[in-house]
Structures are given as C-alpha cells and as structure tokens.
Motif scaffolding. Structure first.
Motif, short mmCIF file in Angstrom:
data_model
loop_
_atom_site.label_atom_id
_atom_site.label_comp_id
_atom_site.label_asym_id
_atom_site.label_seq_id
_atom_site.Cartn_x
_atom_site.Cartn_y
_atom_site.Cartn_z
N LEU A 14 -35.72 -8.49 7.82
CA LEU A 14 -34.54 -7.48 7.25
C LEU A 14 -34.51 -7.78 5.87
CD1 LEU A 14 -32.34 -7.34 10.16
CD2 LEU A 14 -33.76 -5.48 9.51
N VAL A 49 -40.02 -0.43 4.15
CA VAL A 49 -39.98 0.23 5.50
C VAL A 49 -40.92 -0.50 6.65
CG1 VAL A 49 -40.00 2.36 6.70
CG2 VAL A 49 -39.04 2.19 4.48
N ILE A 52 -39.11 -3.82 7.56
CA ILE A 52 -37.70 -3.45 8.48
C ILE A 52 -38.13 -2.77 9.78
CG2 ILE A 52 -35.88 -1.68 8.70
CD1 ILE A 52 -35.31 -2.10 5.93
N LEU A 53 -39.44 -2.18 10.11
CA LEU A 53 -39.89 -1.67 11.16
C LEU A 53 -40.32 -2.79 11.97
CD1 LEU A 53 -41.63 1.48 9.92
CD2 LEU A 53 -39.59 1.32 11.67
N ALA A 55 -39.12 -5.75 12.06
CA ALA A 55 -38.12 -6.36 12.44
C ALA A 55 -37.44 -5.84 13.57
CB ALA A 55 -36.96 -6.48 11.41
N SER A 56 -37.44 -4.33 13.60
CA SER A 56 -37.25 -3.71 14.83
C SER A 56 -38.15 -4.11 15.97
CB SER A 56 -37.12 -2.16 14.50
OG SER A 56 -36.80 -1.69 15.70
N GLU A 70 -42.30 1.68 16.95
CA GLU A 70 -41.93 1.74 15.43
C GLU A 70 -43.33 1.67 14.80
OE1 GLU A 70 -40.29 -0.09 17.77
OE2 GLU A 70 -38.21 0.53 17.51
N ILE A 73 -44.12 4.95 13.25
CA ILE A 73 -43.63 5.39 12.04
C ILE A 73 -44.26 4.65 11.01
CG2 ILE A 73 -41.50 5.28 10.79
CD1 ILE A 73 -39.91 5.48 13.05
#
Lengths: 140, 89
Positions: A14, A49, A52-53, A55-56, A70, A73
């Motif tokens: 993140l 991005v 962050i994805l 991390a998700s 994710e 994306i």
C-alpha cells in the motif's frame, strides 16, 4: 505488538503504491516538456495501481477466501496504458509540430541536372536551385 | 498497521488527484488535459480499490473495473477526436 507477515506485506504494498501514484502526479505537475509530462504518470500510475491491487489480492488471501479478481484490472491497465500513452503522444505531436517548427528543406545543390546545365551556362543551375528553394519556402 | 498504511494511501492518492486536477485546469494544451483525465481515471481506480480494502468488501471490484475500462475508452475517444476530428469514421 507483533504483526503477521501478511500485514507487513499488505502495508508495504500500500505504501509503495501510494508513493508511486503521488510521484506520478507530482511529475505531471512539475515537468516542463509535454512529452516529459506524458512519461511521468503513465508509468508511475500503472505501477502504483498495480501495487495497490497486489495489496488487495494479499488482503483477500490473508483475511478471506482469496480471490484473484484484481489481477483482471491489473492486466487490463497494463495492456491499455501503452495504447493510451501512444494516442496522447500522437496528440502532442499533432498539436506541437506547427509549420514554423518544421526544419527547412536542404539547399538543392546536388541535382543531377545542375551539372549538365552548368556545363552549358554557369548561371542556369544556380537559378534552378534558387527557384526550387523559393518554391519549397512558399510551400512550407 | 494496515489502517495507517490505508490512511497513507488515501492521502497520497487524494493529493495526486488534486495535482492532476490542477494540471487539468492549467494545462497549456489539449494533450495535457487528456493526460490529466487519464491520470485521474487511473487514480480513481486506485482510490476505489483502497475503499474496498478499507470496507473489507468485494463489491467495489466491479466499479473499479468499469471505471478502468471507461477511462481507457474515453481517453482514446478524446485523443481520436483531437487527431481526426471524428471518433468513429
């Protein structure tokens, strides 16, 4: 107070993602050239991005059943970012290359016909060259 | 720790969105404005994914995917309109 490995990985991803997105937008503001401005957010944005994805994804595996949605994306962004950057670069070229910025055509001194004319009359070749030069100037 | 990392990410992306909006307003040329819009859509995807992380739900994934697709399509449409004067020829 101890943290699990998943927490550390999620937090690291993140922080890296947020920092990359911020750096991309700072580059979008600070750089002077339009092409330099194009360089900054397209790469840093997709990397941020993507982080962050990731991390998700790690979060869903650590605290749920786990899902790889994710990655859809991420793949989509990685595929489309060069295409959109290419289109924006084309817009920059299209808008920036005005008639005045184009380089002047070189002087026409190497024509094959010039020497034949020059053998007859020394002035003719020069006149032809000057005429072609002025034509090119009015065209540009 | 994840909470603070989420706060950091929210702050970074919010600031990035504001900077992209400044570039959108002051952009000296159309290309810069298209680029700022593209950056804003990508930042929005990141922001929605962060919101899903903070809420702990998977509902926001579809919204992020749709915004990513629409951002790409709108960028290409805008660029094509500037380049060709028409979007679908």
């Amino acid at each position: 107070m101890t943290y699990s490995l998943g927490d550390i990985a999620i937090s690291l991803a993140l922080v890296i993602g947020g920092a990359f997105v911020l750096v991309g937008s700072i580059g979008l503001i600070k750089l002077r050239n339009p092409m330099s401005r194009l360089h900054a957010p397209t790469k840093a944005g997709t990397l941020g991005v993507g982080s962050i994805l990731i991390a998700s994804v790690i979060y869903s595996f650590a605290y749920g059943e786990g899902s790889l949605h994710e990655l859809l994306i991420m793949i989509f962004l990685f595929v489309t970012a060069p295409v959109s950057a290419h289109f924006i670069a084309k817009v920059h070229i299209h808008r920036d290359q005005t008639e005045q910025k184009l380089p002047k055509p070189p002087a026409d001194t190497d024509w094959a016909t010039k020497h034949t004319h020059a053998r007859d009359n020394g002035q003719v070749g020069g006149q032809i060259g000057d005429q072609i030069g002025t034509d090119a100037d009015t065209l540009s | 720790m994840i909470t603070y990392a989420l706060y950091f990410g929210f702050a970074c992306i919010a600031i990035a969105q504001l900077l992209a909006m400044v570039r959108l307003i002051i952009g000296p040329d159309v290309g810069d404005r298209i680029l700022a819009l593209d950056t804003m859509s990508i930042n929005t995807v990141a922001l929605i994914v962060l919101l899903g992380l903070a809420g702990g739900s998977q509902i926001y994934f579809e919204a992020a995917l749709i915004i990513a697709m629409l951002g790409f399509v709108s960028t290409v449409a805008y660029a094509r309109f500037v380049l060709r004067g028409d979007i679908i020829e």
